[in-house]
Design an enzyme around this catalytic site. Structure first.
Site, PDB file in Angstrom:
ATOM      1  N   LYS A 172       6.734  -5.654  -6.179  1.00  0.00           N
ATOM      2  CA  LYS A 172       6.666  -5.689  -7.651  1.00  0.00           C
ATOM      3  C   LYS A 172       7.903  -5.043  -8.267  1.00  0.00           C
ATOM      4  O   LYS A 172       8.536  -5.617  -9.151  1.00  0.00           O
ATOM      5  CB  LYS A 172       5.390  -4.965  -8.156  1.00  0.00           C
ATOM      6  N   ARG A 203      -4.268  -2.123 -13.745  1.00  0.00           N
ATOM      7  CA  ARG A 203      -4.674  -1.847 -12.369  1.00  0.00           C
ATOM      8  C   ARG A 203      -6.190  -1.793 -12.223  1.00  0.00           C
ATOM      9  O   ARG A 203      -6.704  -1.675 -11.124  1.00  0.00           O
ATOM     10  CB  ARG A 203      -4.222  -0.433 -12.013  1.00  0.00           C
ATOM     11  N   ARG A 239      10.625   1.973   3.192  1.00  0.00           N
ATOM     12  CA  ARG A 239      11.190   2.006   1.834  1.00  0.00           C
ATOM     13  C   ARG A 239      11.927   3.313   1.561  1.00  0.00           C
ATOM     14  O   ARG A 239      11.478   4.394   1.924  1.00  0.00           O
ATOM     15  CB  ARG A 239      10.079   1.848   0.793  1.00  0.00           C
ATOM     16  N   ARG A 261       9.278   8.045  -0.804  1.00  0.00           N
ATOM     17  CA  ARG A 261       8.262   8.410  -1.793  1.00  0.00           C
ATOM     18  C   ARG A 261       7.159   9.220  -1.144  1.00  0.00           C
ATOM     19  O   ARG A 261       6.740   8.919  -0.030  1.00  0.00           O
ATOM     20  CB  ARG A 261       7.690   7.141  -2.427  1.00  0.00           C
ATOM     21  N   ARG A 299      -4.224   3.834  -0.644  1.00  0.00           N
ATOM     22  CA  ARG A 299      -3.721   2.991  -1.743  1.00  0.00           C
ATOM     23  C   ARG A 299      -4.138   1.537  -1.545  1.00  0.00           C
ATOM     24  O   ARG A 299      -4.488   0.849  -2.507  1.00  0.00           O
ATOM     25  CB  ARG A 299      -2.196   3.108  -1.850  1.00  0.00           C
TER      26      ARG A 299
HETATM   27  P1  AP5 Z   1       8.665  -2.465  -3.788  1.00  0.00           P
HETATM   28  O1  AP5 Z   1       9.374  -3.420  -4.665  1.00  0.00           O
HETATM   29  O2  AP5 Z   1       8.976  -1.030  -3.909  1.00  0.00           O
HETATM   30  O3  AP5 Z   1       7.081  -2.736  -3.817  1.00  0.00           O
HETATM   31  P2  AP5 Z   1       6.000  -2.430  -4.971  1.00  0.00           P
HETATM   32  O4  AP5 Z   1       5.102  -3.615  -5.043  1.00  0.00           O
HETATM   33  O5  AP5 Z   1       6.696  -1.995  -6.207  1.00  0.00           O
HETATM   34  O6  AP5 Z   1       5.209  -1.264  -4.261  1.00  0.00           O
HETATM   35  P3  AP5 Z   1       4.709   0.152  -4.853  1.00  0.00           P
HETATM   36  O7  AP5 Z   1       4.408   1.007  -3.657  1.00  0.00           O
HETATM   37  O8  AP5 Z   1       5.656   0.678  -5.857  1.00  0.00           O
HETATM   38  O9  AP5 Z   1       3.388  -0.287  -5.528  1.00  0.00           O
HETATM   39  P4  AP5 Z   1       2.245   0.614  -5.971  1.00  0.00           P
HETATM   40  O10 AP5 Z   1       1.498  -0.336  -6.808  1.00  0.00           O
HETATM   41  O11 AP5 Z   1       1.492   1.219  -4.854  1.00  0.00           O
HETATM   42  O12 AP5 Z   1       2.973   1.860  -6.646  1.00  0.00           O
HETATM   43  P5  AP5 Z   1       3.186   2.315  -8.161  1.00  0.00           P
HETATM   44  O13 AP5 Z   1       4.476   2.992  -8.244  1.00  0.00           O
HETATM   45  O14 AP5 Z   1       2.892   1.201  -9.079  1.00  0.00           O
HETATM   46  O15 AP5 Z   1       8.966  -2.936  -2.266  1.00  0.00           O
HETATM   47  C1  AP5 Z   1       8.499  -2.188  -1.160  1.00  0.00           C
HETATM   48  C2  AP5 Z   1       9.561  -2.186  -0.053  1.00  0.00           C
HETATM   49  O16 AP5 Z   1       9.705  -3.494   0.474  1.00  0.00           O
HETATM   50  C3  AP5 Z   1      10.964  -1.760  -0.521  1.00  0.00           C
HETATM   51  O17 AP5 Z   1      11.567  -1.003   0.491  1.00  0.00           O
HETATM   52  C4  AP5 Z   1      11.704  -3.088  -0.701  1.00  0.00           C
HETATM   53  O18 AP5 Z   1      13.095  -2.951  -0.444  1.00  0.00           O
HETATM   54  C5  AP5 Z   1      11.029  -3.964   0.342  1.00  0.00           C
HETATM   55  N1  AP5 Z   1      10.913  -5.358  -0.081  1.00  0.00           N
HETATM   56  C6  AP5 Z   1      10.540  -5.825  -1.309  1.00  0.00           C
HETATM   57  N2  AP5 Z   1      10.489  -7.165  -1.318  1.00  0.00           N
HETATM   58  C7  AP5 Z   1      10.841  -7.559  -0.061  1.00  0.00           C
HETATM   59  C8  AP5 Z   1      10.969  -8.837   0.578  1.00  0.00           C
HETATM   60  N3  AP5 Z   1      10.720  -9.987  -0.105  1.00  0.00           N
HETATM   61  N4  AP5 Z   1      11.329  -8.876   1.880  1.00  0.00           N
HETATM   62  C9  AP5 Z   1      11.557  -7.716   2.560  1.00  0.00           C
HETATM   63  N5  AP5 Z   1      11.474  -6.488   2.025  1.00  0.00           N
HETATM   64  C10 AP5 Z   1      11.102  -6.409   0.732  1.00  0.00           C
HETATM   65  O19 AP5 Z   1       2.001   3.395  -8.348  1.00  0.00           O
HETATM   66  C11 AP5 Z   1       2.050   4.632  -7.671  1.00  0.00           C
HETATM   67  C12 AP5 Z   1       0.866   5.481  -8.098  1.00  0.00           C
HETATM   68  O20 AP5 Z   1       0.941   5.758  -9.516  1.00  0.00           O
HETATM   69  C13 AP5 Z   1      -0.523   4.841  -7.920  1.00  0.00           C
HETATM   70  O21 AP5 Z   1      -1.017   5.037  -6.611  1.00  0.00           O
HETATM   71  C14 AP5 Z   1      -1.337   5.571  -8.997  1.00  0.00           C
HETATM   72  O22 AP5 Z   1      -1.708   6.853  -8.551  1.00  0.00           O
HETATM   73  C15 AP5 Z   1      -0.345   5.724 -10.142  1.00  0.00           C
HETATM   74  N6  AP5 Z   1      -0.409   4.584 -11.079  1.00  0.00           N
HETATM   75  C16 AP5 Z   1       0.614   3.754 -11.402  1.00  0.00           C
HETATM   76  N7  AP5 Z   1       0.214   2.818 -12.275  1.00  0.00           N
HETATM   77  C17 AP5 Z   1      -1.097   3.064 -12.526  1.00  0.00           C
HETATM   78  C18 AP5 Z   1      -2.078   2.418 -13.323  1.00  0.00           C
HETATM   79  N8  AP5 Z   1      -1.782   1.339 -14.074  1.00  0.00           N
HETATM   80  N9  AP5 Z   1      -3.340   2.937 -13.321  1.00  0.00           N
HETATM   81  C19 AP5 Z   1      -3.657   4.028 -12.594  1.00  0.00           C
HETATM   82  N10 AP5 Z   1      -2.772   4.674 -11.814  1.00  0.00           N
HETATM   83  C20 AP5 Z   1      -1.500   4.203 -11.769  1.00  0.00           C
HETATM   84 MG    MG Z   2       6.760  -0.218  -7.319  1.00  0.00          MG
END
Ligand code: AP5
Ligand code: MG
Ligand code: ZN
Length: 221
Positions: free
Chosen positions: A15, A90, A127, A160, A171
């Site tokens: 994402k 979410r 990552r 992270r 997660r």
């Molecule tokens: P990356 O692009 O970083 O993946 P992502 O989908 O953004 O993964 P996240 O871990 O950030 O998602 P998340 O939803 O768990 O975390 P968030 O920060 O939103 O890619 C991952 C890796 O793969 C990278 O190394 C990249 O280089 C590689 N990659 C990408 N695409 C690729 C491809 N096509 N091929 C190969 N490699 C690839 O949330 C974190 C925390 O915040 C949550 O757990 C929660 O506690 C809180 N939070 C955030 N939003 C909310 C909400 N709306 N409600 C409640 N709590 C929330």
């Molecule tokens: Mg992300």
């Protein structure tokens, strides 16, 4: 009028990687609730302190905190014509509250990145993110030119805190239980597109871009 593009998908689906590119391409602000919370954590704000224990354990931050922060952010001028959401909504209550608050006539498009669990684990364990500019890299798939150094700004690449094996399992479970039901929510509104997120980053980007072109983006102009 305006348009909102929502990127759905499990942790590690790409994402953040795709939203950053797509946001530039469509000239839309990229709003990541995860990044907003991490920024608050780094600055040790009251919001950051309240979110920390939930994030560290892999749980979701309570809806009320998320919604306040999100509504504040999208009220800023750079979101006037539209924006791209990464990591929000979410939960069903978040999706419902958001839908209610949207101005009439807003175009909404949800894009769901699908990736199998084994690929997600590989992506999350390798990552690395830049602690200066937020650039996302990977030890194998987006290998830094110089070890530990961001390709974009020469900042420091860090792992992270919630990417430990144990927290990742939590997660993924939370995603399945609380976030995956949003697929049905947006499918019922006929604005969901599933996209194979397991292929290379450029390929995923091309498909995403195609699915938001044309009439869907009219609201942004
Ligand atoms: P990356 O692009 O970083 O993946 P992502 O989908 O953004 O993964 P996240 O871990 O950030 O998602 P998340 O939803 O768990 O975390 P968030 O920060 O939103 O890619 C991952 C890796 O793969 C990278 O190394 C990249 O280089 C590689 N990659 C990408 N695409 C690729 C491809 N096509 N091929 C190969 N490699 C690839 O949330 C974190 C925390 O915040 C949550 O757990 C929660 O506690 C809180 N939070 C955030 N939003 C909310 C909400 N709306 N409600 C409640 N709590 C929330
Ligand atoms: Mg992300
Ligand atoms: Zn950087």
């Amino acid at each position: 009028m305006g348009c909102v593009v929502i990127l759905l998908g499990p942790p590690g689906a790409g994402k953040g990687t795709q939203a950053s590119r797509l946001g530039k391409d469509l000239a839309l602000a990229h709003i990541s609730t995860g990044d907003l919370f991490r920024d608050n954590l780094a600055r040790n704000t009251e919001l950051g302190k309240r979110a920390k224990s939930f994030m560290d354990s892999g749980a979701l931050v309570p809806d009320a905190l998320v919604l306040d922060m999100l509504f504040d952010r999208v009220a800023r001028p750079d979101c006037e014509k539209g924006y791209l959401l990464d990591g929000f909504p979410r939960t069903l209550p978040q999706a419902e509250a958001f839908e209610k608050a949207l101005p009439r006539g807003t175009t909404v498009r949800a894009l769901n990145l699908r990736v199998s669990d084994d690929v997600l684990l590989e992506r999350l364990s390798g990552r690395r993110t830049c602690d200066a500019c937020g650039n996302i890299q990977h030890m194998l798939f987006s290998r830094p030119k110089q070890a530990g150094v961001c390709d974009k700004c020469s900042g420091k690449l860090v792992q992270r805190a919630d990417d430990s094996a144990e927290v990742v399992q939590k997660r993924l479970k939370v995603y399945r239980e609380q976030t995956q039901p949003l697929e049905a929510f947006y499918a019922a509104r006929k604005n969901l597109t599933h996209v194979d997120g397991s292929v290379g980053s450029d390929e995923v980007f091309a498909v995403l871009r195609k699915s938001v072109q044309g009439p869907v983006m009219e609201g942004c102009r």
